[in-house]
Design a protein around this motif. Structure first.
Motif, PDB file in Angstrom:
ATOM      1  N   GLY A  37       6.922 -13.529  -2.986  1.00  0.00           N
ATOM      2  CA  GLY A  37       6.053 -14.223  -3.255  1.00  0.00           C
ATOM      3  C   GLY A  37       4.765 -13.623  -4.311  1.00  0.00           C
ATOM      4  O   GLY A  37       5.164 -12.678  -4.562  1.00  0.00           O
ATOM      5  N   PRO A  38       3.635 -13.929  -3.925  1.00  0.00           N
ATOM      6  CA  PRO A  38       2.592 -13.484  -4.682  1.00  0.00           C
ATOM      7  C   PRO A  38       2.227 -12.287  -3.984  1.00  0.00           C
ATOM      8  O   PRO A  38       2.413 -11.712  -2.804  1.00  0.00           O
ATOM      9  N   ILE A  39       1.607 -11.278  -4.785  1.00  0.00           N
ATOM     10  CA  ILE A  39       0.992  -9.951  -4.288  1.00  0.00           C
ATOM     11  C   ILE A  39      -0.425  -9.940  -4.155  1.00  0.00           C
ATOM     12  O   ILE A  39      -1.149 -10.036  -5.653  1.00  0.00           O
ATOM     13  N   THR A  40      -1.004 -10.035  -3.390  1.00  0.00           N
ATOM     14  CA  THR A  40      -2.783 -10.108  -3.400  1.00  0.00           C
ATOM     15  C   THR A  40      -3.361  -8.802  -3.420  1.00  0.00           C
ATOM     16  O   THR A  40      -4.471  -8.487  -4.048  1.00  0.00           O
ATOM     17  N   LYS A  41      -2.691  -7.979  -3.022  1.00  0.00           N
ATOM     18  CA  LYS A  41      -3.352  -6.558  -2.926  1.00  0.00           C
ATOM     19  C   LYS A  41      -2.339  -5.235  -3.228  1.00  0.00           C
ATOM     20  O   LYS A  41      -1.241  -5.341  -2.625  1.00  0.00           O
ATOM     21  N   PHE A  42      -2.593  -4.396  -4.274  1.00  0.00           N
ATOM     22  CA  PHE A  42      -1.567  -3.236  -4.495  1.00  0.00           C
ATOM     23  C   PHE A  42      -2.464  -1.922  -4.395  1.00  0.00           C
ATOM     24  O   PHE A  42      -3.599  -2.142  -5.274  1.00  0.00           O
ATOM     25  N   VAL A  43      -2.130  -1.149  -3.653  1.00  0.00           N
ATOM     26  CA  VAL A  43      -2.748   0.122  -3.672  1.00  0.00           C
ATOM     27  C   VAL A  43      -1.886   1.196  -3.867  1.00  0.00           C
ATOM     28  O   VAL A  43      -0.423   1.325  -3.310  1.00  0.00           O
ATOM     29  N   LEU A  44      -2.020   2.069  -4.836  1.00  0.00           N
ATOM     30  CA  LEU A  44      -1.347   3.138  -5.419  1.00  0.00           C
ATOM     31  C   LEU A  44      -2.105   4.411  -5.328  1.00  0.00           C
ATOM     32  O   LEU A  44      -2.950   4.742  -6.091  1.00  0.00           O
ATOM     33  N   CYS A  45      -1.864   5.212  -4.189  1.00  0.00           N
ATOM     34  CA  CYS A  45      -2.609   6.771  -4.141  1.00  0.00           C
ATOM     35  C   CYS A  45      -1.524   7.711  -4.425  1.00  0.00           C
ATOM     36  O   CYS A  45      -0.694   7.973  -3.494  1.00  0.00           O
ATOM     37  N   ILE A  46      -1.649   8.349  -5.469  1.00  0.00           N
ATOM     38  CA  ILE A  46      -0.781   9.241  -5.992  1.00  0.00           C
ATOM     39  C   ILE A  46      -1.136  10.647  -5.457  1.00  0.00           C
ATOM     40  O   ILE A  46      -2.241  11.407  -6.083  1.00  0.00           O
ATOM     41  N   PRO A  47      -0.459  11.368  -4.584  1.00  0.00           N
ATOM     42  CA  PRO A  47      -0.884  12.605  -4.080  1.00  0.00           C
ATOM     43  C   PRO A  47      -0.685  13.560  -5.093  1.00  0.00           C
ATOM     44  O   PRO A  47       0.141  13.258  -6.008  1.00  0.00           O
ATOM     45  N   ILE A  76       0.953  -1.116  -0.094  1.00  0.00           N
ATOM     46  CA  ILE A  76       0.065   0.011  -0.101  1.00  0.00           C
ATOM     47  C   ILE A  76       0.896   1.213  -0.202  1.00  0.00           C
ATOM     48  O   ILE A  76       1.664   1.447   1.065  1.00  0.00           O
ATOM     49  N   PHE A  77       0.886   1.846  -1.206  1.00  0.00           N
ATOM     50  CA  PHE A  77       1.697   2.989  -1.233  1.00  0.00           C
ATOM     51  C   PHE A  77       0.674   4.426  -1.171  1.00  0.00           C
ATOM     52  O   PHE A  77       0.125   4.698  -2.072  1.00  0.00           O
ATOM     53  N   ASP A  78       0.608   4.935  -0.023  1.00  0.00           N
ATOM     54  CA  ASP A  78      -0.392   5.772   0.267  1.00  0.00           C
ATOM     55  C   ASP A  78       0.256   6.924   0.722  1.00  0.00           C
ATOM     56  O   ASP A  78       1.410   7.299   0.620  1.00  0.00           O
ATOM     57  N   LYS A  79      -0.467   7.952   1.103  1.00  0.00           N
ATOM     58  CA  LYS A  79      -0.170   9.129   1.297  1.00  0.00           C
ATOM     59  C   LYS A  79       0.955   9.186   2.615  1.00  0.00           C
ATOM     60  O   LYS A  79       2.213   9.993   2.469  1.00  0.00           O
ATOM     61  N   GLY A  80       0.629   8.522   3.624  1.00  0.00           N
ATOM     62  CA  GLY A  80       1.819   8.240   4.603  1.00  0.00           C
ATOM     63  C   GLY A  80       3.105   7.823   4.029  1.00  0.00           C
ATOM     64  O   GLY A  80       4.306   8.065   4.643  1.00  0.00           O
ATOM     65  N   PHE A  81       3.174   6.721   3.255  1.00  0.00           N
ATOM     66  CA  PHE A  81       4.350   6.287   2.676  1.00  0.00           C
ATOM     67  C   PHE A  81       5.082   7.420   1.688  1.00  0.00           C
ATOM     68  O   PHE A  81       6.477   7.423   2.042  1.00  0.00           O
TER      69      PHE A  81
END
Length: 171
Positions: free
Chosen positions: A92-102, A60-65
């Motif tokens: 391994g596998p990636i089940t969830k990917f979130v990219l929130c681009i500020p 999860i690449f969000d604002k905090g990251f």
């Protein structure tokens, strides 16, 4: 009366370490619940934990990251190569990917295209792309190769119509 001090020999067996005895599934479950930057920082805990964060299944690449990376010494602007480097280390596998681009971060569209292509090989189930910029983000046609995808969330992003016989069979 003299006291005799005896030296004790150190035990050759190491004391039981609760964290190092955890199974990989438990460790992955714990790390997936941490913010990404904190999960990666667990590498400093011990030699055994140096690469445990590479077992993450949710990125999860969000604002905090983005704020964390910008706050690092030497980063005057955000470098999207840090996301590419993180992705390359995941085992391994990636089940969830979130990219929130500020809106104050500019990412190269080519890098995003490479990330989507990479995710298509990792069996991703859930993808969220949230673009906070004014202009919509064009996602690559390789997005249609995410065959295991069950949940897709797009905000201010668009895809060209899928070619015939392509699409998301599980959505």
């Amino acid at each position: 009366m003299e006291q005799v001090h005896r030296k004790r020999k150190a035990s050759k067996s190491k004391p039981e370490d609760a964290f190092n005895s955890l199974s990989d599934n438990v460790i992955t479950n714990i790390l997936d619940r941490l913010p990404l930057e904190k999960a990666v920082r667990t590498a400093i805990l011990s030699r055994n934990w140096r690469c445990k964060w590479a077992m993450l299944t949710q990125l999860i690449f969000d604002k905090g990251f983005f704020e964390y990376v910008r706050g690092l010494v030497g980063y005057k602007r955000f470098d999207e190569k840090c996301i590419s480097r993180l992705l390359l280390h995941v085992n391994g596998p990636i089940t969830k990917f979130v990219l929130c681009i500020p809106d104050n971060i500019v990412l190269d569209v080519e890098d995003i295209n490479h990330w989507v292509l990479f995710l298509s090989r990792k069996g991703i189930n859930e993808l969220s792309m949230i673009n906070m910029h004014e202009n919509a983000l064009k996602l690559p046609t390789s997005s249609f190769s995410l065959l295991n995808l069950k949940h897709l969330k797009l905000r201010n992003c668009y895809l060209h119509p899928a070619p015939i016989d392509c699409g998301f069979p599980n959505i």
